[in-house]
Design a protein around this motif. Structure first.
Motif, mmCIF file in Angstrom:
data_model
loop_
_atom_site.group_PDB
_atom_site.id
_atom_site.type_symbol
_atom_site.label_atom_id
_atom_site.label_comp_id
_atom_site.label_asym_id
_atom_site.label_seq_id
_atom_site.Cartn_x
_atom_site.Cartn_y
_atom_site.Cartn_z
ATOM 1 N N HIS A 96 44.984 43.981 49.158
ATOM 2 C CA HIS A 96 45.941 43.705 48.092
ATOM 3 C C HIS A 96 45.934 42.199 47.833
ATOM 4 O O HIS A 96 46.143 41.409 48.744
ATOM 5 N N VAL A 97 45.681 41.828 46.599
ATOM 6 C CA VAL A 97 45.618 40.427 46.235
ATOM 7 C C VAL A 97 46.956 40.013 45.636
ATOM 8 O O VAL A 97 47.446 40.654 44.714
ATOM 9 N N THR A 98 47.513 38.963 46.190
ATOM 10 C CA THR A 98 48.785 38.455 45.660
ATOM 11 C C THR A 98 48.504 37.290 44.723
ATOM 12 O O THR A 98 47.404 36.755 44.672
ATOM 13 N N GLU A 99 49.551 36.904 43.998
ATOM 14 C CA GLU A 99 49.401 35.768 43.083
ATOM 15 C C GLU A 99 49.175 34.511 43.873
ATOM 16 O O GLU A 99 48.530 33.608 43.509
#
Length: 99
Positions: A96-99
């Motif tokens: 999961h890529v976060t900002e």
């Protein structure tokens, strides 16, 4: 690109080989970008695909597909594809890529 009609629509014949509309669309969408920057890019890309088929036919005629180098290359490709599939099933869903 997923339209079944594209599989039977032939855009070029090279010897006994054909290039279907689906094959062309997938190659054009996911292939190298440099031919897409040229004038008449789709025709240029189709020319490259035709050259590729001609090289393959020549290689088959000369028996290159039965050489140890061909076996090694095929094994490497299979390994790469297997690695990609393992990545998709084991890792991709957990990232999961976060900002």
């Amino acid at each position: 690109m997923e339209n079944p009609a594209y599989e039977s629509l032939i855009v070029a014949e090279v010897g006994k080989r054909t290039i279907s509309a689906q094959e062309f669309l997938l190659n054009y969408a996911f292939g190298p970008a440099f031919p897409k920057r040229e004038k008449d890019s789709k025709r240029r890309y189709l020319d490259f695909m035709i050259y590729e088929k001609l090289l393959a036919l020549d290689g088959y005629a000369k028996g290159f597909h039965m050489t140890p180098d061909a076996d090694l290359s095929l094994a490497e490709i299979k390994g790469d594809l297997a690695t990609e599939e393992l990545y998709k099933t084991d890792i991709l869903g957990k990232v999961h890529v976060t900002e």
